[in-house]
Design a protein around this motif. Sequence first.
Motif, short mmCIF file in Angstrom:
data_model
loop_
_atom_site.label_atom_id
_atom_site.label_comp_id
_atom_site.label_asym_id
_atom_site.label_seq_id
_atom_site.Cartn_x
_atom_site.Cartn_y
_atom_site.Cartn_z
N LYS A 1 0.81 -1.24 -0.10
CA LYS A 1 0.01 -0.01 -0.05
C LYS A 1 0.75 1.44 -0.06
N SER B 1 -0.18 12.71 -4.64
CA SER B 1 0.06 12.20 -3.36
C SER B 1 0.69 13.11 -2.44
N THR C 1 1.93 2.07 -3.63
CA THR C 1 0.55 2.28 -4.30
C THR C 1 0.34 4.01 -4.13
N LYS C 2 0.33 4.31 -2.92
CA LYS C 2 -0.05 5.47 -2.56
C LYS C 2 0.82 6.56 -3.22
N ALA C 3 2.38 6.26 -2.93
CA ALA C 3 3.13 7.11 -3.50
C ALA C 3 3.37 7.44 -4.94
N ARG C 4 2.58 6.33 -5.72
CA ARG C 4 2.96 6.48 -7.17
C ARG C 4 1.41 7.25 -7.70
N GLN C 5 0.68 7.60 -6.85
CA GLN C 5 -0.57 8.27 -7.34
C GLN C 5 -0.14 9.82 -7.57
N ILE D 1 3.88 12.26 -1.83
CA ILE D 1 4.64 11.56 -1.30
C ILE D 1 5.78 11.12 -2.21
#
Length: 76
Positions: free
Chosen positions: A48, A58, A51-55, A60
């Motif tokens: 996860k 984000s 996944t969050k970092a590549r959005q 991140i």
Amino acid sequence: MAIPATKTMMELDDVQESDMSIKVTGHQWKWEYDYLDKGIHSLAAWMKPATKARQIGSGIDPRSVPHYLLNVDYPW
């Protein structure tokens, strides 16, 4: 060089005496594993945090995520 390489490739292609058969399918963000001899099916996705970092948007930094895009949620 072609003759020894061809011989090696032919030996690698012989899977008649293999211990197990695995079918691995790569999807856009997931790996799918089928252990054909055991009837086991598994689908693994990235962890996860990756996944969050590549959005987009984000905020991140992917470099701040340990093992970015190298770990999956259910490793086998």
